[in-house]
Design a protein around this motif. Structure first.
Motif: not given
Length: 244
Positions: A56-64
Motif C-alpha cells: 500500500k505504501d509503495i503504491r501511494e509513494q511511488a505509483p510508477n
C-alpha cells in the motif's frame, strides 16, 4: 551453459550496468515520478508478509515504480551476487565467502508444527517422544536431503526421523497436511494463514526443536548500497513495523 570466461564477463557487465543505473538514478530520482524497477527475491512465506505490509505504501509513494517479485526455489543469494536482483528477503545467512553483502533486520518470526485436524497428535501437547515417530514433510528448496530440524533431533540422539515427502516449494503444503499424517515445520504467520483456510491445526514447537533462523533480514549487495532507488526502498522498510 556459460564458460568460466563468460561467467566472469557477465559479472563485469552487470557491475558496469549497475553503475550506469545508479548514475542515472542519482540525477533524477523522485519516488513520485520514478519508473525504476526493484527486483526482490524471497520464498513465499517471507515475501507474502513483506508485500502485505508494504505494498500500500509503495503504491501511494511511488505509483510508477515496478516491483519484480521472484519466489522460485533456488540458492537464495545466487542472483544477488550476480547482480540479477536488488534485494533478498531471508532468515538464512550467506556463507562467509559471499562477501560485500549488507543487511537490515525486518521482523522476527517463530515457527509452528502444522498437522491435519484429525491427526492423532492434533489435540495433544507435543514433546520429543511423540514427534520422533511422526512422518514429516520436508521443504527442500535448495535440494536439502535432511529435514531443517533434523540436527535438533540428532543432538538428542534421534537420527531416524521419517520424511516420506520432499517438496521443492511451499504451494502444496496445505493440501498435503490436510489430507495425510504429515507434519510440517513452517513459519508461524504462514501456519496461521493455512489454518484459516484448511482443516489444519498449528501446534507449538517443543523448546528442543527451535532453531536460530528467527530474524528475517533484507540483504543487498555493495553495488547497490548507494543507489537512490534502493536507498529509498530500504528507508521505507526501516520505518515499517511489520505485523506478523
Amino acid at each position: 551453459e556459460l564458460t568460466p570466461k563468460a561467467q566472469s564477463i557477465e559479472q563485469d557487465l552487470n557491475a558496469i550496468l549497475n553503475m550506469v543505473e545508479t548514475l542515472v538514478n542519482k540525477q533524477n530520482f523522485d519516488p513520485k515520478t520514478s519508473t525504476a524497477t526493484i527486483k526482490i527475491f524471497g520464498l513465499p512465506p517471507q515475501m507474502h508478509l513483506l508485500l502485505e505490509n508494504i505494498i500500500k505504501d509503495i503504491r501511494e509513494q511511488a505509483p510508477n515504480i515496478t516491483l519484480e517479485i521472484d519466489t522460485l526455489p533456488k540458492p537464495q543469494f545466487s542472483d544477488l551476487l550476480k547482480g540479477d536482483t536488488h534485494f533478498v528477503i531471508t532468515g538464512h545467512k550467506p556463507e562467509n565467502s559471499q562477501g560485500k553483502l549488507y543487511r537490515q533486520a525486518l521482523f522476527e518470526r517463530n515457527f509452528k508444527l502444522i498437522m491435519a485436524n484429525d491427526h492423532p497428535l492434533a489435540h495433544t501437547e507435543l514433546n520429543i517422544e511423540l514427534l520422533r515417530d511422526c512422518n514429516f514433510g520436508q521443504i527442500s528448496i535448495q535440494g536439502e536431503k535432511e529435514l531443517s530440524i533434523a540436527h535438533c533431533f540428532a543432538e538428542l540422539g534421534i537420527n531416524n526421523i521419517a520424511t516420506p515427502v520432499r517438496l521443492k516449494n511451499f504451494y502444496s503444503i496445505s493440501t498435503m497436511t490436510e489430507n495425510t499424517d504429515l507434519v510440517f515445520y513452517v513459519p508461524d504467520h504462514f501456519a496461521n494463514d493455512i489454518c484459516r483456510h484448511h482443516n489444519v491445526i498449528a501446534k507449538a514447537v517443543p523448546e528442543q526443536l527451535k532453531t536460530d533462523h528467527n530474524i528475517v533480514y533484507l540483504y543487498w549487495h555493495q553495488r547497490y548500497n548507494n543507489d537512490p532507488v534502493c536507498q529509498w526502498f530500504r528507508e521505507l522498510l526501516k520505518n515499517k513495523v511489520f505485523k506478523t
